[in-house]
Design a protein around this motif. Structure first.
Motif, PDB file in Angstrom:
ATOM      1  N   ASP A 227       0.839  -1.208   0.000  1.00 24.39           N
ATOM      2  CA  ASP A 227       0.000   0.000   0.000  1.00 24.39           C
ATOM      3  C   ASP A 227       0.875   1.259   0.000  1.00 24.39           C
ATOM      4  O   ASP A 227       0.547   2.258  -0.677  1.00 24.39           O
ATOM      5  CB  ASP A 227      -0.900  -0.008   1.255  1.00 24.39           C
ATOM      6  N   ALA A 228       1.916   1.151   0.709  1.00 23.12           N
ATOM      7  CA  ALA A 228       2.797   2.329   0.786  1.00 23.12           C
ATOM      8  C   ALA A 228       3.442   2.610  -0.559  1.00 23.12           C
ATOM      9  O   ALA A 228       3.582   3.773  -0.977  1.00 23.12           O
ATOM     10  CB  ALA A 228       3.885   2.092   1.840  1.00 23.12           C
ATOM     11  N   ILE A 229       3.829   1.595  -1.236  1.00 24.07           N
ATOM     12  CA  ILE A 229       4.445   1.776  -2.552  1.00 24.07           C
ATOM     13  C   ILE A 229       3.431   2.374  -3.504  1.00 24.07           C
ATOM     14  O   ILE A 229       3.767   3.271  -4.309  1.00 24.07           O
ATOM     15  CB  ILE A 229       4.971   0.430  -3.080  1.00 24.07           C
ATOM     16  N   THR A 230       2.212   1.918  -3.404  1.00 25.28           N
ATOM     17  CA  THR A 230       1.157   2.432  -4.300  1.00 25.28           C
ATOM     18  C   THR A 230       0.952   3.913  -4.052  1.00 25.28           C
ATOM     19  O   THR A 230       0.851   4.727  -4.989  1.00 25.28           O
ATOM     20  CB  THR A 230      -0.164   1.668  -4.068  1.00 25.28           C
ATOM     21  N   GLU A 231       0.921   4.322  -2.740  1.00 29.61           N
ATOM     22  CA  GLU A 231       0.712   5.737  -2.416  1.00 29.61           C
ATOM     23  C   GLU A 231       1.926   6.562  -2.861  1.00 29.61           C
ATOM     24  O   GLU A 231       1.780   7.711  -3.308  1.00 29.61           O
ATOM     25  CB  GLU A 231       0.520   5.881  -0.901  1.00 29.61           C
ATOM     26  N   LEU A 232       3.076   5.956  -2.751  1.00 26.43           N
ATOM     27  CA  LEU A 232       4.275   6.692  -3.155  1.00 26.43           C
ATOM     28  C   LEU A 232       4.252   6.966  -4.641  1.00 26.43           C
ATOM     29  O   LEU A 232       4.664   8.058  -5.091  1.00 26.43           O
ATOM     30  CB  LEU A 232       5.521   5.881  -2.772  1.00 26.43           C
ATOM     31  N   LEU A 233       3.806   6.080  -5.388  1.00 27.20           N
ATOM     32  CA  LEU A 233       3.729   6.285  -6.830  1.00 27.20           C
ATOM     33  C   LEU A 233       2.732   7.399  -7.149  1.00 27.20           C
ATOM     34  O   LEU A 233       2.945   8.174  -8.104  1.00 27.20           O
ATOM     35  CB  LEU A 233       3.326   4.978  -7.517  1.00 27.20           C
ATOM     36  N   LYS A 234       1.669   7.483  -6.368  1.00 26.42           N
ATOM     37  CA  LYS A 234       0.697   8.567  -6.587  1.00 26.42           C
ATOM     38  C   LYS A 234       1.349   9.915  -6.258  1.00 26.42           C
ATOM     39  O   LYS A 234       1.153  10.909  -6.974  1.00 26.42           O
ATOM     40  CB  LYS A 234      -0.543   8.353  -5.701  1.00 26.42           C
ATOM     41  N   VAL A 235       2.072   9.911  -5.170  1.00 27.34           N
ATOM     42  CA  VAL A 235       2.702  11.191  -4.739  1.00 27.34           C
ATOM     43  C   VAL A 235       3.776  11.621  -5.738  1.00 27.34           C
ATOM     44  O   VAL A 235       4.040  12.799  -5.919  1.00 27.34           O
ATOM     45  CB  VAL A 235       3.331  11.025  -3.339  1.00 27.34           C
ATOM     46  N   ARG A 236       4.338  10.762  -6.444  1.00 31.16           N
ATOM     47  CA  ARG A 236       5.428  11.086  -7.369  1.00 31.16           C
ATOM     48  C   ARG A 236       4.963  12.072  -8.408  1.00 31.16           C
ATOM     49  O   ARG A 236       5.676  13.018  -8.752  1.00 31.16           O
ATOM     50  CB  ARG A 236       5.914   9.791  -8.015  1.00 31.16           C
ATOM     51  N   ALA A 237       3.783  11.857  -8.927  1.00 28.23           N
ATOM     52  CA  ALA A 237       3.272  12.766  -9.957  1.00 28.23           C
ATOM     53  C   ALA A 237       3.050  14.134  -9.346  1.00 28.23           C
ATOM     54  O   ALA A 237       3.425  15.178  -9.931  1.00 28.23           O
ATOM     55  CB  ALA A 237       1.982  12.228 -10.553  1.00 28.23           C
ATOM     56  N   ASP A 238       2.471  14.130  -8.129  1.00 29.94           N
ATOM     57  CA  ASP A 238       2.241  15.439  -7.478  1.00 29.94           C
ATOM     58  C   ASP A 238       3.583  16.128  -7.160  1.00 29.94           C
ATOM     59  O   ASP A 238       3.701  17.368  -7.253  1.00 29.94           O
ATOM     60  CB  ASP A 238       1.439  15.221  -6.187  1.00 29.94           C
ATOM     61  N   ALA A 239       4.539  15.293  -6.841  1.00 30.05           N
ATOM     62  CA  ALA A 239       5.858  15.891  -6.512  1.00 30.05           C
ATOM     63  C   ALA A 239       6.491  16.551  -7.719  1.00 30.05           C
ATOM     64  O   ALA A 239       7.120  17.620  -7.631  1.00 30.05           O
ATOM     65  CB  ALA A 239       6.802  14.813  -5.967  1.00 30.05           C
ATOM     66  N   GLU A 240       6.329  15.967  -8.863  1.00 31.27           N
ATOM     67  CA  GLU A 240       6.882  16.567 -10.065  1.00 31.27           C
ATOM     68  C   GLU A 240       6.205  17.896 -10.372  1.00 31.27           C
ATOM     69  O   GLU A 240       6.854  18.878 -10.778  1.00 31.27           O
ATOM     70  CB  GLU A 240       6.724  15.600 -11.226  1.00 31.27           C
ATOM     71  N   LYS A 241       4.908  17.936 -10.157  1.00 26.35           N
ATOM     72  CA  LYS A 241       4.190  19.186 -10.384  1.00 26.35           C
ATOM     73  C   LYS A 241       4.702  20.267  -9.418  1.00 26.35           C
ATOM     74  O   LYS A 241       4.901  21.428  -9.794  1.00 26.35           O
ATOM     75  CB  LYS A 241       2.670  18.971 -10.178  1.00 26.35           C
TER      76      LYS A 241
END
Length: 735
Positions: free
Chosen positions: A49-63
């Motif tokens: 679950d944590a990996i899944t959330e991290l992948l979601k945050v990655r896109a927001d982090a790039e923005k």
């Protein structure tokens, strides 16, 4: 530590222990693996679950990164001006801080620089004592605050050099000062001696005024005019004194003492006060030795002595001034020691040089200079008793020079004398003579003018010269701080020397001179008689001068009586000698014809001339004392009798005729007639004729040829030929 112990325990057991350990370790590992596997299985879903959330945050982090980058870019663009202003503010703040630091440091350094500048200015205007004070402030107060700066180190290094420079400059000024006072010592001394002399004059005048005031109370009416004159004299004296005070300069006016004060202060500040004192005293001792060294020709003039005394007084006036205006540079002990050394040298110099003085006036001026010299230094507190003791030695020398001078005066008087009584034509001339010599003769006063005084011209002149000698001797006794009794004693002793040594010697030499004849000798005897009588007036004269009564127990007496008696006896003896010499001269021209058959019937010519000479000579003796004239007459007759007897008994005379005896008898008869004529009054009976008794009895024996009576009565007191010596009669009989 546990593992180490454990391992050691494993290897320290039995050999099979290692195997057991390995087995147990493998079992432990398997247990842990099972636990890890259980834990991973338990948390695996959460990890997914944590990996899944991290992948979601990655896109927001790039923005977010793009936005942040854009924001940063825009912020950087907007902050460039702020950064520039901030950097400018920072730079200004740094400058402000630096300026504040500089101001603070300058506030510390400026007083140092100002003081150093002040020091340089003080050095340039030669205010060295102030400069030393400034250096002291720099070293102790200012320079320690800024010691970290290089210029301060330079200053610190320069200060000792400046101190040495100040010491050298002040020492140079001191040397100039010492040279200046050496050159001005004579002027300083001359000034001090003038002031001392003026003070003495003032005191003398004041004393006279006090005496006048005392006399005013005693004799108010009678002395009114005299007092007025004395007051005018005193007033003039005071006015002259004031004028002199204005004209006379002091030592401070002649010499600038500031160099010695300045040098003393400088060396004291530098801590070298003792070095300076020793140097100053050493140099002054050298100058003292130079001042005390007289010129070889000093004794020739009074100016030489005056300059010598002025230099010495100037030297000690300067030392006294230094003693009173400085503390410790010159002490009373030092000045006393220096004065004692100088005094011994001065006394030795004066003893030596005064012994060369043959002029009494110069010796008197030297005495006056010594008195002023002593009074001056006594006023400055120096003991001068030894100088007054020296004056008594110089007084004896002064008397010797006076005696030599008066010896010449006496000789000149005797040479110029005509040895004849003083003629006086009138009362005025008589008064002039007795004003010079105390002569009293009531019998002569009764005679009318013109008349003659018994003494010759030399008597009043000698008497006046003796009084002048007393005055001259008195001049030396003045200002010696001696009592009237001592002065009286000194005058009498010096006068006694004049009479008993100088005048006596001159009289003795005069009497022995070949050109002095019988007439002159007679007059000398008369002169000495009157001079002897005048001695009591000389004693009164001395008593009047000194106000010492002759009745005083310690008053000496004049020995003139013995002097003139000795001279008179010498003159009398010379009269007897010259009379005999004159008789011998007449006897030498006798020309008897010892072979004549009979006499000429008259006395020989030479004998008559001799008798006439004796008669005229004895007439001159009328003014002599009777005893002197009688002795001279008796001596002449006895010498004539002996000369005639020697003529008869002369060994060269071989033969005498009776005619010659008769002629010789005629000559003896003339001698007897001369003796009986009483050429000099005072002889009793035939006393004078007895001088020829030997000749008379001898000639009578041969003329009468009374040998029987001579032989019969020989040796008897009543014999007619008692005075005829048998050997004499036999000698003549043979001839």
């Amino acid at each position: 530590m546990f593992l180490f112990v454990f391992n050691r325990s494993v290897y320290d057991d039995q050999p099979n222990a290692h195997q057991k350990f390995m087995e147990k370790l493998d079992a432990c590992i398997r247990n842990h693996d099972r636990e890890i596997e259980k834990m991973c299985n338990f948390h695996h879903q959460g990890f997914v679950d944590a990996i899944t959330e991290l992948l979601k945050v990655r896109a927001d982090a790039e923005k977010l990164k793009v936005q942040v980058t854009d924001t940063n870019r825009r912020l950087q663009d907007a902050g460039k001006e702020v950064i520039a202003q901030t950097e400018e503010i920072i730079r200004c703040r740094v400058q402000q801080r630096n300026i504040t630091t500089v101001v603070e440091k300058l506030q510390l350094c400026l007083p140092v620089l100002e003081m150093y500048s002040k020091l340089k200015e003080q050095m340039s205007v030669k205010r060295y004592y102030s400069a030393l004070k400034t250096m002291e402030q720099l070293e102790n107060l200012y320079l320690p605050r800024v010691s970290q700066y290089r210029f301060c180190q330079i200053m610190m290094e320069n200060l000792p050099k400046l101190r040495e420079e100040i010491k050298e400059i002040s020492m140079s000024d001191l040397k100039d000062f010492l040279e200046s006072i050496r050159k001005h010592s004579d002027r300083i001394g001359e000034t001090a001696m003038k002031q001392a002399q003026q003070q003495k004059t003032f005191s003398t005048a004041l004393q006279k005024q006090n005496n006048v005031n005392y006399g005013r109370n005693m004799h108010l009416g009678r002395n009114r005019i005299l007092e007025s004159k004395n007051e005018i004299t005193l007033k003039r004296t005071f006015e002259d004194e004031d004028e002199h005070d204005e004209e006379v300069l002091t030592a401070q006016d002649l010499v600038d003492f500031s160099p010695v004060y300045r040098c003393l202060h400088i060396y004291s500040v530098l801590g070298d006060g003792e070095i300076f004192e020793n140097y100053y005293r050493k140099q002054r001792r050298k100058q003292a030795r130079l001042v005390l060294q007289p010129q070889s020709s000093m004794h020739e003039t009074v100016e030489g002595y005056r300059r010598y005394f002025s230099q010495i007084v100037g030297f000690f006036v300067v030392e006294d001034h230094i003693l009173h205006v400085t503390q410790g540079l010159v002490t009373r002990t030092y000045t006393d020691e220096l004065w004692n050394m100088a005094l011994s040298k001065i006394i030795a110099v004066l003893r030596t040089h005064s012994s060369y003085c043959s002029d009494p006036d110069l010796v008197l001026e030297l005495k006056n200079l010594i008195v002023v010299f002593a009074d001056t230094l006594q006023g400055y507190g120096f003991p001068v008793n030894r100088l007054f003791d020296l004056l008594f030695e110089i007084r004896d020398q002064y008397n010797e020079t006076l005696l030599k001078k008066w010896s010449g005066l006496f000789r000149d008087i005797f040479e110029a004398d005509n040895y004849s009584p003083i003629p006086v034509a009138n009362e005025e001339e008589y008064r002039i003579v007795i004003s010079k010599f105390p002569f009293q003769d009531p019998e002569l006063d009764k005679q009318s003018f013109p008349k003659k005084l018994p003494m010759s011209q030399s008597v009043p002149q000698i008497y006046m010269q003796v009084k002048e000698f007393i005055y001259a001797s008195l001049k030396f006794s003045e200002s010696l701080h001696r009592s009237s009794t001592e002065i009286d004693d000194m005058l009498r002793k010096s006068t006694n020397l004049l009479l008993t040594r100088t005048l006596s010697s001159c009289l003795q030499n005069l009497i022995k001179k070949p050109h002095i004849g019988l007439t002159e000798l007679v007059q000398i005897i008369i002169n000495t008689t009157h001079l002897e009588q005048a001695c009591k007036y000389l004693e009164d004269f001395i008593s009047n001068i000194t106000n010492i009564s002759q009745l005083t127990v310690h008053t000496a007496r004049l020995y003139g009586l013995s002097t003139f008696k000795d001279a008179r006896h010498a003159a009398e003896g010379e009269i007897y000698t010259k009379l005999n010499q004159k008789i011998d001269e007449f006897i030498q021209i006798a020309d008897y014809d010892w072979t004549m058959s009979e006499s000429d019937g008259r006395a020989s010519g030479y004998l008559m001339d001799l008798i006439n000479f004796l008669r005229s000579t004895f007439q001159v003796f009328t003014h002599l004392p009777g005893k002197v004239a009688q002795t001279a007459c008796m001596s002449a007759c006895q010498h004539l009798s002996m000369s005639l007897m020697q003529m008869l008994l002369d060994s060269e005379l071989k033969q005498i005729s009776m005619g010659a005896i008769q002629q010789f008898n005629l000559d003896v008869i003339q001698c007897e007639l001369f003796a009986s004529s009483e050429p000099v009054p005072g002889f009793q009976g035939d006393t004078l004729q007895l001088a020829f008794i030997d000749l008379r009895q001898l000639l009578d024996l041969f003329m009468v040829w009374d040998w029987s009576t001579y032989l019969a009565d020989y040796g008897q007191a009543t014999s007619k030929y008692l005075r005829v010596n048998p050997s004499t009669a036999l000698t003549l009989l043979e001839k």
